[in-house]
Design an enzyme around this catalytic site. Structure first.
Site, PDB file in Angstrom:
ATOM      1  N   LEU A 106      46.950  45.255  58.199  1.00  0.00           N
ATOM      2  CA  LEU A 106      45.796  46.116  58.475  1.00  0.00           C
ATOM      3  C   LEU A 106      44.737  45.862  57.406  1.00  0.00           C
ATOM      4  O   LEU A 106      45.059  45.599  56.248  1.00  0.00           O
ATOM      5  CB  LEU A 106      46.191  47.596  58.434  1.00  0.00           C
ATOM      6  CG  LEU A 106      47.071  48.121  59.572  1.00  0.00           C
ATOM      7  CD1 LEU A 106      47.599  49.501  59.240  1.00  0.00           C
ATOM      8  CD2 LEU A 106      46.275  48.149  60.882  1.00  0.00           C
ATOM      9  N   ASP A 140      38.559  26.784  38.449  1.00  0.00           N
ATOM     10  CA  ASP A 140      39.193  27.599  39.497  1.00  0.00           C
ATOM     11  C   ASP A 140      38.769  29.038  39.329  1.00  0.00           C
ATOM     12  O   ASP A 140      39.324  29.752  38.494  1.00  0.00           O
ATOM     13  CB  ASP A 140      40.718  27.469  39.383  1.00  0.00           C
ATOM     14  CG  ASP A 140      41.457  28.343  40.376  1.00  0.00           C
ATOM     15  OD1 ASP A 140      40.818  28.902  41.276  1.00  0.00           O
ATOM     16  OD2 ASP A 140      42.692  28.451  40.239  1.00  0.00           O
ATOM     17  N   GLU A 172      41.611  36.719  45.144  1.00  0.00           N
ATOM     18  CA  GLU A 172      42.536  35.682  45.603  1.00  0.00           C
ATOM     19  C   GLU A 172      43.743  35.569  44.694  1.00  0.00           C
ATOM     20  O   GLU A 172      44.868  35.401  45.135  1.00  0.00           O
ATOM     21  CB  GLU A 172      41.816  34.328  45.688  1.00  0.00           C
ATOM     22  CG  GLU A 172      42.625  33.233  46.365  1.00  0.00           C
ATOM     23  CD  GLU A 172      43.316  32.272  45.381  1.00  0.00           C
ATOM     24  OE1 GLU A 172      43.866  31.263  45.839  1.00  0.00           O
ATOM     25  OE2 GLU A 172      43.307  32.545  44.151  1.00  0.00           O
ATOM     26  N   GLU A 173      43.493  35.669  43.376  1.00  0.00           N
ATOM     27  CA  GLU A 173      44.573  35.391  42.424  1.00  0.00           C
ATOM     28  C   GLU A 173      45.690  36.429  42.505  1.00  0.00           C
ATOM     29  O   GLU A 173      46.817  36.167  42.113  1.00  0.00           O
ATOM     30  CB  GLU A 173      44.009  35.310  40.993  1.00  0.00           C
ATOM     31  CG  GLU A 173      42.970  34.202  40.771  1.00  0.00           C
ATOM     32  CD  GLU A 173      43.553  32.798  40.862  1.00  0.00           C
ATOM     33  OE1 GLU A 173      44.723  32.628  41.229  1.00  0.00           O
ATOM     34  OE2 GLU A 173      42.802  31.843  40.569  1.00  0.00           O
ATOM     35  N   GLU A 229      42.258  40.079  54.128  1.00  0.00           N
ATOM     36  CA  GLU A 229      41.638  41.294  54.682  1.00  0.00           C
ATOM     37  C   GLU A 229      40.533  40.917  55.667  1.00  0.00           C
ATOM     38  O   GLU A 229      40.354  41.575  56.684  1.00  0.00           O
ATOM     39  CB  GLU A 229      41.099  42.187  53.562  1.00  0.00           C
ATOM     40  CG  GLU A 229      42.160  42.669  52.573  1.00  0.00           C
ATOM     41  CD  GLU A 229      43.386  43.269  53.246  1.00  0.00           C
ATOM     42  OE1 GLU A 229      43.221  44.241  53.998  1.00  0.00           O
ATOM     43  OE2 GLU A 229      44.504  42.753  53.040  1.00  0.00           O
ATOM     44  N   GLU A 260      41.838  40.380  58.956  1.00  0.00           N
ATOM     45  CA  GLU A 260      42.370  41.577  59.593  1.00  0.00           C
ATOM     46  C   GLU A 260      41.287  42.553  60.041  1.00  0.00           C
ATOM     47  O   GLU A 260      41.506  43.350  60.950  1.00  0.00           O
ATOM     48  CB  GLU A 260      43.309  42.315  58.609  1.00  0.00           C
ATOM     49  CG  GLU A 260      44.595  41.563  58.338  1.00  0.00           C
ATOM     50  CD  GLU A 260      45.392  42.107  57.162  1.00  0.00           C
ATOM     51  OE1 GLU A 260      46.530  41.677  56.971  1.00  0.00           O
ATOM     52  OE2 GLU A 260      44.851  42.968  56.420  1.00  0.00           O
ATOM     53  N   HIS A 287      44.508  27.993  35.229  1.00  0.00           N
ATOM     54  CA  HIS A 287      44.997  29.375  35.146  1.00  0.00           C
ATOM     55  C   HIS A 287      45.216  29.868  33.711  1.00  0.00           C
ATOM     56  O   HIS A 287      45.932  30.840  33.506  1.00  0.00           O
ATOM     57  CB  HIS A 287      46.289  29.544  35.967  1.00  0.00           C
ATOM     58  CG  HIS A 287      46.035  29.767  37.419  1.00  0.00           C
ATOM     59  ND1 HIS A 287      46.961  30.309  38.271  1.00  0.00           N
ATOM     60  CD2 HIS A 287      44.938  29.538  38.176  1.00  0.00           C
ATOM     61  CE1 HIS A 287      46.461  30.380  39.487  1.00  0.00           C
ATOM     62  NE2 HIS A 287      45.242  29.918  39.469  1.00  0.00           N
TER      63      HIS A 287
END
Lengths: 715, 715
Positions: B245, B362, B400-401, B409, B412, B528
């Site tokens: 959802l 990134d 995103e991470e 989302e 959805e 990262h």
């Protein structure tokens, strides 16, 4: 017999309408004007009487029987006819799990005490009226005989006034009666019930008539005392061993012990003469008034056992199960007329072919109508005079009575249950029975109504089906005022289930019925009994087969509008009206009085409002349509019902994904998941149940917003 | 630094190709020829260096941070610019469940004994190199500090040679190391592990280099000893409280205790300097050779505890969790260029915006490339000089991470996870990082390769990206011989996951990388960590930002081919080749040696053969295409990947429905569900596991047959 009213189909004056559409919207390339359709479907040359009498109802044709195979061969021959056949026709074979009677050896026996004569009496009497000698005793898996008397064997009195609201999914409504909320069949076992006898009370089907001598068939259309109404108790649909997979030879099959959705206890239908003998002997407290039926005795709860004064007093029970399960081949017969302009858009016209016994009305009336429609369309195609804009697929489904198996396997075979082919099918029409009703997605209401204005009611040269329909069965629409009543396809009563509920394909069910003001019968009384024969149909249901012809004209009209019109004849504002009705009902029911979090009715109202705006905008777009937009708008129309699918909405309910049309315990015209969850939460007061209600609300809002988005402008 | 090779994108010589397509297939109405694109994307006016240095990497911008919000505002301003913006741009807000550091108060404490200095040393050293003072300690839910020593706290030595094959779904590969088959993070708890420390071994990321003084950043591109590689350990994707959802304010949220897919035990990444101190002190038996790394000691199993000679001997552990969970707003920034002819067909170009710390590469390299592409395309649209045939949607995803939240989302929010809007999206392009690789659905390989021939490699006027690529990273195709290697989008490493795995939308991931013959580093070493800064990127990754410009040209080329070409540039025979490769591998692995039933490899071979035939026929149809068939064939091409979806294939794996690309434990190029089920069945020998293998086979056959059907002629 009873005065009939056309509830579904419509005529063939497609010409004029198509002309208007085309003149307004552009040139329809590659499609000729089918001005011959009404004429031909009106002619006395109609195949219907011949099909019904000569070919389709001579023998019983339950799934995989010789009678069924004979019908397969007959249809293939018709559809492959060089002069009147279709572009292609073929059979598709599935290996499915069915149950058959084993007349000699009971394969499961639980002896409690010897008292086992009742069932065979019933069956033998029923057979006396049958026109054929083949064994009509096709019974459901685990169906068995279990006379009442033992406190833990349920013999459920009828609940005519509430049965309509139970909507038990694939279970044929009314095949079994039990008070709403009371466990029946599959739900009975947890309550300690070890077997179920079901029957059809004369109050519900015979307007109280019970006499074998002059009140029932062969003296009238009413069901004789020995009539046994069969029905599937399977709550899933499709082949039981291959859920969500097509039942090919090599397909993985779940172990039989893992089958779900069928009653774990024996369930046996009996005639009301046997039920009468048992019910009137039951002891205990009187059942509530809504349980009482037509028998001239008080229906008691029956527990514990029979009246002390009864001959049955202290009787015990022997359960013999005379059926066996088998993997059997079952065929769908498929036929195609290829589209000229959009061959990759399919209109599916389907009907099942198998019956419980002879099935003159259910399903052969529908089969003969389909054969008549294909004969007329096929000839024009073969003569090179006409070809529809879109492709038409005709499907004669097998093994419907066992749980909608043929149509479901068809939707699975090429991964139709995935996204790839779904979008190609704008609509599915079922015409299972010439004496039923019309139901459909709200967006399809208008095409049915339009067609019904163009077909005359049987036996009249002036009254249209529409005029007759609005007189006998109407409703008041906020937008149109009083109009004929087109129902909704809630639940999974027939082959439309996999199409509307699992695939979200806009569907409709077209058929004929009788004047409901003159009878309480919920359906023609011989339904699903051995009395549904050509004799019965031709004498009491449709003498002269004029209603069959009217249905053929109507179905043909609708079919050609769907296949030929430049723009799909769907109306989204009608869908908005239905959603608004659902919303109002939900508000009335205070479905939205959630304890936590507080103001959540607002988003649902917003979603419905948003849908209405999008529908209005799309209607406006239609009125100023430019030719290049046609396919795009057709896509929007086609995908509308699919926007309401949510695979996670009903995790415990096999195959149900449509959040508007799923069946509901609430039995009201409102959002089913929300209503059920709310009812449950209000009853238990549990926090977890309120949470589920909130989850259902979120799913619903998201689906309606998504549908509005589908109707909206591209980007 | 290291020699770079372009692995993904391609240029802008769309003109010629489009011209050929159009000349051959018909008139492309409403779309102008974009002969300006390569020029503009080649110009020194490129936004890339400016975006990167001035706007996008000045501050850390982990999800919902002030830096993230600043980037949102910046992008909106760009996309709403009256001269160079898009047709529309807006922000979409979601309320999502995230985890943030709580520097003051540990909210969960398990004191075993005081020995808690290690983590803070590591963090402080790392901070010394950071260009900003904001707290980079964004950690995953339940991530915590847990020094090794206690026999039940896992400190997993690296398994560089096998880690590639584990494909742990959303978990960033290599964020944590553990031998294949050995439990790690979420799998460790059932084995009694109560905490996990993860680190990146210098063998894997630094070619063995370890010195802080002259071998690592700021002296080279290698990760300094204090560098801590973060990563999500969430095996699901999307917001954790609103599965399936959209996470709106009013959406139902599951209770936090019902969250699944995250480790139930504390998990903390540390730098290799700390890992070194711990691992070289571990006692026990030596670990297998494939566990050994770059530290100059033998990696022991460590159980029970440290070496008797170690200072840590008999040390116990204190676990402090310094994070808290919160519902926070996170935004997607959306922009649109409306299509001229088919505005209801969408090409989505996406990239995430949030980073672990500064994220110069990134994701900001991808953000700047996307901004450059939109600047150039937007200006032409604003000047009225060009408009693509199909609509283009640009998405800058948030969070995103934390588990691909923003993109999920988005799929959805308007029920994109249903069928309604799915079909409108032919392709999804992700360009998350300017130094990665190219992957995609096999049908998208050709468009990437074609484009790569039209773009020059950085710093060269004669060598194309294609030429360079084939030299450094190639494979042998049965159809084409040696060609550049385009990978597959297996697993769920980035924002393509919801598109390819859940929606079945043909997707690709385009990026730049380095000469892999010169380093074992699986990715750029600062990945990262807090060292992924503008300073690092401009000195060691892409001095002069020429690779960024090349990626912009390449992504622009691919994007315009997808949005503008009359026929979608997908090649189905390439998909057939991949399926044949999978089949061969499955046969080699004797995946098909089922004990029961016997001859079931035949149907799978038939399905693949059937797919190949349909692909060949479709290729032929393309070569003799009539204009009216264009949209129909485009639909077939568009829906090909969707034909491989099966919602029931992987019931235990959140969001995975694509039966070809789902991640697999087998780690081989073959059918994932089948391979995993077979491996398991062979290992356990259990009948139930063999049954699951058969079920997977049936699902696979049905999906491939369905895909062949999708490619086949309409009726």
């Amino acid at each position: 017999m009873l005065k009939k009213v056309l509830l579904g189909s419509l005529g063939a004056v497609l010409v004029l309408t198509a002309g208007i559409l085309l003149g307004h919207f552009g040139i329809q390339r590659g499609s000729t004007t089918p001005d011959w359709v009404m004429d031909h479907l009106s002619h006395d040359r109609s195949l219907v009487p011949m099909c019904l009498s000569r070919e389709l109802t001579k023998v019983p044709h339950m799934a995989t029987s010789p009678g069924d195979e004979k019908t397969v061969q007959y249809m293939l021959k018709r559809w492959q006819d060089p002069d009147t056949g279709l572009d292609q026709a073929w059979r598709e074979e599935y290996k499915v799990y069915l149950s058959f009677p084993d007349p000699n050896t009971p394969n499961k026996v639980t002896v409690v005490s010897p008292s086992d004569a009742v069932l065979y009496t019933a069956r033998e009497k029923e057979k006396a009226y049958s026109s054929d000698q083949e064994d009509p005793e096709v019974v459901q898996p685990y169906a068995a005989y279990a006379p009442a008397g033992h406190p833990k064997v349920g013999l459920y009195p009828p609940t005519h006034r509430q049965a309509d609201q139970e909507d038990p999914g694939v279970v044929q409504p009314y095949a079994a009666y039990a008070p709403a909320g009371h466990p029946k069949a599959i739900n009975a076992a947890p309550y300690g019930v070890i077997g179920v006898l079901v029957y059809t009370d004369p109050w519900d089907i015979n307007d109280g008539k019970m006499s074998d001598n002059n009140e029932t068939y062969p003296y009238s259309w009413y069901m004789p005392p020995s009539g046994v109404e069969r029905g599937s108790f399977n709550t899933h649909y499709g082949d039981m061993l291959t859920p969500y997979l097509a039942a090919k030879d090599d397909t993985y099959r779940i172990p039989e012990k893992n089958i779900t959705g069928i009653p774990p206890i024996p369930t046996q239908p009996i005639g009301f003469e046997d039920a009468y003998a048992l019910i009137c002997e039951l002891g205990g407290e009187p059942a509530p008034s809504e349980w009482q039926g037509a028998f001239n005795c008080t229906y008691n709860f029956g527990g514990p056992g029979f009246k002390p004064t009864s001959n049955f007093n202290n009787s015990d029970v022997k359960l013999d199960i005379y059926n066996r399960e088998e993997l059997k081949n079952s065929a769908n017969v498929m036929g195609v007329i290829r589209g000229s302009v959009e061959p990759d858009r399919y209109v599916i016209y389907g009907n099942h072919r198998d019956s419980w016994v002879h099935g003159a009305i259910d399903p052969s009336s529908g089969t003969s109508v389909m054969l008549e429609v294909t004969r007329v369309l096929g000839r024009m195609v073969k003569q090179g005079k006409w070809r529809p804009r879109r492709s038409i697929i005709f499907g004669s489904w097998g093994a419907e009575e066992f749980g909608l198996i043929g149509s479901t396997e068809y939707t699975e075979v090429n991964n139709l249950n995935q996204s790839n082919v779904i979008y190609k099918i704008p609509v599915y029409i079922i015409c299972s029975n010439a004496t039923l009703r019309a139901s459909g997605s709200p967006s399809a209401q208008s095409v049915i109504l339009k067609a019904s204005k163009q077909v005359k009611t049987p036996g009249s040269d002036s009254t249209s089906v529409y005029d007759n329909w609005i007189r006998y069965f109407n409703r008041t629409s906020p937008a149109y005022g009083v109009i004929p009543n087109v129902g909704f396809l809630t639940g999974a009563g027939s082959d439309y289930a996999a199409f509307i509920h699992f695939l979200g394909i806009t569907s409709m069910d077209i058929s004929y019925t009788y004047d409901r003001t003159k009878t309480r019968a919920r359906i023609y009384p011989a339904y699903h009994t051995a009395y549904d024969t050509f004799d019965y149909a031709s004498k009491f249901i449709d003498p002269g087969f004029t209603s069959h012809q009217t249905v053929a004209r109507t179905a043909g009209n609708v079919l050609m509008r769907l296949a030929d019109s430049l723009l799909l004849p769907f109306n989204c504002s009608d869908y908005a009206e239905t959603l608004e009705g659902y919303l109002n009902k939900a508000m009335e029911n205070t479905v939205l009085e959630y304890p936590v979090p507080a103001p959540i009715s607002e988003p649902l109202q917003n979603a419905v409002r948003n849908f209405r705006s999008a529908a209005t905008r799309l209607d406006h777009a239609l009125s100023i349509l430019r030719p290049l937009k046609v396919r795009r708008i057709n896509d929007q129309l086609m995908l509308l019902d699919r926007a309401f699918l949510d695979p996670g909405a009903f995790p415990d309910r096999y195959g149900f994904r449509h959040v508007i049309w799923a069946s509901s315990k609430a039995g009201q015209a409102t959002f089913p998941g929300l209503a059920d969850a709310y009812t449950r939460a209000r009853s238990t007061g549990l926090d977890s149940d309120w949470k589920e209600a909130h989850r259902q609300l979120s799913i619903l809002i998201q689906a309606i917003q998504g549908a509005a988005h589908t109707l909206g402008d591209a980007i």
